[in-house]
Design a protein around this motif. Structure first.
Motif, short mmCIF file in Angstrom:
data_model
loop_
_atom_site.label_atom_id
_atom_site.label_comp_id
_atom_site.label_asym_id
_atom_site.label_seq_id
_atom_site.Cartn_x
_atom_site.Cartn_y
_atom_site.Cartn_z
N GLN A 229 26.29 10.33 8.00
CA GLN A 229 26.36 10.34 9.46
C GLN A 229 26.20 8.97 10.10
OE1 GLN A 229 22.89 12.16 11.42
NE2 GLN A 229 21.87 12.20 9.44
N TRP A 230 25.50 8.03 9.44
CA TRP A 230 25.26 6.73 10.05
C TRP A 230 26.38 5.73 9.77
CZ3 TRP A 230 21.66 7.41 13.43
CH2 TRP A 230 20.61 8.30 13.18
N GLN A 231 27.28 6.08 8.88
CA GLN A 231 28.32 5.13 8.48
C GLN A 231 29.66 5.36 9.17
OE1 GLN A 231 28.27 3.78 4.24
NE2 GLN A 231 27.21 5.73 3.90
N LEU A 232 29.97 6.60 9.50
CA LEU A 232 31.28 6.86 10.08
C LEU A 232 31.24 8.06 11.01
CD1 LEU A 232 32.37 9.51 8.31
CD2 LEU A 232 32.75 7.75 6.60
N ASP A 233 32.28 8.16 11.84
CA ASP A 233 32.43 9.27 12.77
C ASP A 233 33.41 10.27 12.16
OD1 ASP A 233 32.90 11.03 14.83
OD2 ASP A 233 33.08 9.48 16.37
N ALA A 287 23.89 -0.39 -3.38
CA ALA A 287 22.93 -1.46 -3.66
C ALA A 287 21.49 -1.06 -3.36
CB ALA A 287 23.31 -2.70 -2.85
N GLY A 288 21.27 0.16 -2.87
CA GLY A 288 19.91 0.60 -2.56
C GLY A 288 19.47 0.28 -1.14
N SER A 289 20.42 -0.10 -0.28
CA SER A 289 20.09 -0.38 1.12
C SER A 289 20.08 0.92 1.92
CB SER A 289 21.12 -1.34 1.74
OG SER A 289 21.09 -2.59 1.08
N GLY A 290 19.17 1.00 2.90
CA GLY A 290 19.07 2.20 3.72
C GLY A 290 20.31 2.40 4.57
N LEU A 291 20.70 3.66 4.77
CA LEU A 291 21.88 3.97 5.56
C LEU A 291 21.53 4.27 7.01
CD1 LEU A 291 23.76 6.30 3.04
CD2 LEU A 291 24.14 3.86 3.47
N ALA A 292 20.32 4.74 7.26
CA ALA A 292 19.93 5.11 8.63
C ALA A 292 19.82 3.88 9.51
CB ALA A 292 18.60 5.87 8.60
N ARG A 293 20.12 4.05 10.79
CA ARG A 293 19.95 3.00 11.78
C ARG A 293 18.54 3.09 12.34
NH1 ARG A 293 24.07 1.99 9.53
NH2 ARG A 293 26.15 1.72 10.43
N GLY A 294 17.81 1.98 12.33
CA GLY A 294 16.43 1.99 12.81
C GLY A 294 16.35 2.33 14.30
N PHE A 295 15.26 3.00 14.70
CA PHE A 295 15.02 3.38 16.09
C PHE A 295 13.86 2.58 16.68
CE2 PHE A 295 16.93 7.74 17.11
CZ PHE A 295 17.97 7.58 16.20
N GLY A 364 24.00 9.70 15.30
CA GLY A 364 24.40 10.43 14.11
C GLY A 364 24.68 11.88 14.46
N ARG A 365 24.38 12.79 13.53
CA ARG A 365 24.62 14.21 13.76
C ARG A 365 23.33 15.00 13.95
NH1 ARG A 365 29.65 14.90 15.28
NH2 ARG A 365 29.03 17.09 15.24
N GLN A 366 22.18 14.39 13.71
CA GLN A 366 20.92 15.13 13.76
C GLN A 366 20.05 14.79 14.96
OE1 GLN A 366 20.08 13.87 9.47
NE2 GLN A 366 18.94 15.77 9.62
N TYR A 367 20.19 13.59 15.49
CA TYR A 367 19.23 13.10 16.49
C TYR A 367 19.85 13.03 17.88
CZ TYR A 367 16.63 11.67 12.35
OH TYR A 367 15.96 11.66 11.16
N THR A 368 19.09 13.48 18.88
CA THR A 368 19.48 13.38 20.28
C THR A 368 18.28 12.87 21.08
OG1 THR A 368 20.96 15.29 20.05
CG2 THR A 368 20.38 14.63 22.28
#
Length: 450
Positions: A229-233, A287-295, A364-368
């Motif tokens: 969800q954090w990488q593409l629409d 590479a083990g990097s996080g996919l989520a965008r920080g809030f 993303g698809r989970q957070y509002t």
């Protein structure tokens, strides 16, 4: 009394004319103030750094009551939340992907992260501390939660915890049901065989229909959408895009009982997107990097005083009925810049109603996230925004008696406490966790061919 009055009149007549005019003027002003006394709003100077604004709020017929004192019609800041404001699903446009990303109706899910405890997990969703304490006291094993395990629970209409399910491993699940004596535990062990299966497909229509044609279930489609969800629409995928999904499925008596997403690869526009599951239950890139965008924790440049806390079982002091306060109120001055707490898309810009002018963002698809009682919106529906970008100016619109910002966070259409919620972080793995993850990547990558 007459003697006193004659003495005052004689003394007044003996005064010089300028003094008599001044004294007469002061007397008239004093009498005028005594007759006309403005209503005072008793807020401390610290409540609102700028000049306070007081508004009269007319209660509707169901809320008004002859037994309430007259001053109840003038709401206090603590009673200024948007009463009965519907959840995001009621006013945010939905699509077929939402059916695949939302949890089963009434069931809330959470993956245990580093530093989590039973109390910190459930309390951010508004579960009463008394229920949490009773559950933990009667079932001490719940104090040993491990990273990557999944909790799910249900609540009744009053927000009381009814059932908690703890997936201790892929084979062992503990369930705790509410009874008159507290919570009764039961254990279930699955005896099926876990098998890895690779499912591949090419987009011909929507992603959902293409994934179903490839053999994925609704729950598995939801898992893929959440992972990427954090990488593409997903709504912007095109015909001919390809995907490869590695699912671990438990097979019992020839039937799939449950499954777990191990890794996914999606190629769109000539670019590959990966998400691979680590031992902590989260997904990372190759590479083990996080996919989520920080809030951001707060939607303002600095932290302001909280004038009303998150309380899903709040009893409204004016109406006398349960009116959940699904966010927090910050006592901010008028026209304070309001910031997007994370990257996302503007899905609602509304004016009018109890919430006044308000903006809703989807991350993303989970957070509002929702921002209410604004004086002005600075964005438009459909606009993409970045974390920290100005989206509005705070205000006093709608059902509000003083300048403040009402701020909400929803996860999978469930309101959480913005002050304690565990928000997405973009941190990656390191040390032994990274080493273990990269070994997993080397095993999964060869299976995700297109």
């Amino acid at each position: 009394m007459q003697l006193i009055a004659r003495s005052i009149a004689l003394a007044y007549n003996n005064l010089p004319r300028p003094h008599r005019v001044m004294l007469g003027s002061l007397t008239i002003i004093t009498l005028a103030i005594a007759v006309w006394r403005p209503v005072a709003h008793h807020d401390s100077e610290d409540d609102y750094p700028e000049k306070s604004i007081v508004k009269k709020i007319q209660l509707d017929s169901q809320q008004a009551s002859s037994s309430l004192p007259e001053q109840a019609n003038s709401l206090l800041p603590e009673a200024s939340e948007p009463l009965d404001q519907p959840p995001p699903a009621a006013d945010i446009p939905q699509d077929e992907l939402d059916d695949k990303t939302e949890n089963e109706q009434g069931i809330h899910e959470y993956v245990v992260s580093t530093g989590d405890t039973l109390s910190s997990i459930l309390n951010q969703f508004g579960i009463d501390m008394a229920d949490i304490s009773t559950l933990a006291a009667q079932n001490s094993e719940l104090r040993s939660l491990k990273v990557g395990q999944q909790l799910s629970w249900t609540v009744n209409d009053e927000g009381e915890l009814q059932r908690l399910t703890w997936e201790k491993s892929r084979r062992e699940t503990a369930t705790y049901d509410r009874t008159d004596q507290g919570f009764k535990a039961s254990m279930q062990t699955m005896a099926g065989e876990w098998q890895d299966q690779v499912l591949k497909g090419t987009l011909d229509g929507s992603f959902v229909s293409s994934a179903k044609a490839a053999g994925l279930t609704n729950a598995e489609i939801g898992a893929v959408v959440k992972a990427l969800q954090w990488q593409l629409d997903f709504k912007k995928l095109r015909k001919g895009d390809q995907f490869s999904v590695l699912m671990s499925r438990e097979v019992l008596n020839g039937k799939n009982e449950q499954s777990q997403l191990a890794g996914v690869r999606l190629r769109s526009g000539g670019r590959d997107y990966y998400a691979i599951r680590a031992e902590d239950g989260k997904f990372y890139d190759r590479a083990g990097s996080g996919l989520a965008r920080g809030f951001l924790r707060f939607p303002t440049l600095r932290q302001y005083r909280v004038s009303s806390n998150f309380n899903p079982r709040r009893l409204n002091p004016v109406s006398g009925r349960i009116a959940p306060h699904r966010g927090v109120d910050f006592a901010v001055p008028m026209r304070t810049p309001v910031l997007a707490v994370g990257d996302g898309e503007v899905v609602v810009v509304n004016n009018g109603g109890n919430a006044g002018t308000y903006v809703a963002l989807r991350h993303g698809r989970q957070y509002t996230t929702r921002y209410m009682h604004l004086s002005k919106a600075l964005v438009k529906t459909g606009q993409k925004v970045k974390r920290g970008e100005r989206i509005a100016l705070s205000g006093n619109s709608g059902r509000s008696t003083g300048p403040h910002l009402h701020y909400e966070i929803w996860i999978n259409n469930v309101a959480v406490n913005p002050l304690t919620a565990k928000m997405p972080r973009s941190e990656g793995l390191n040390g032994s966790d990274l080493k273990q993850y990269l070994a997993t990547v080397r095993q999964i990558m060869p299976q995700l061919t297109l």
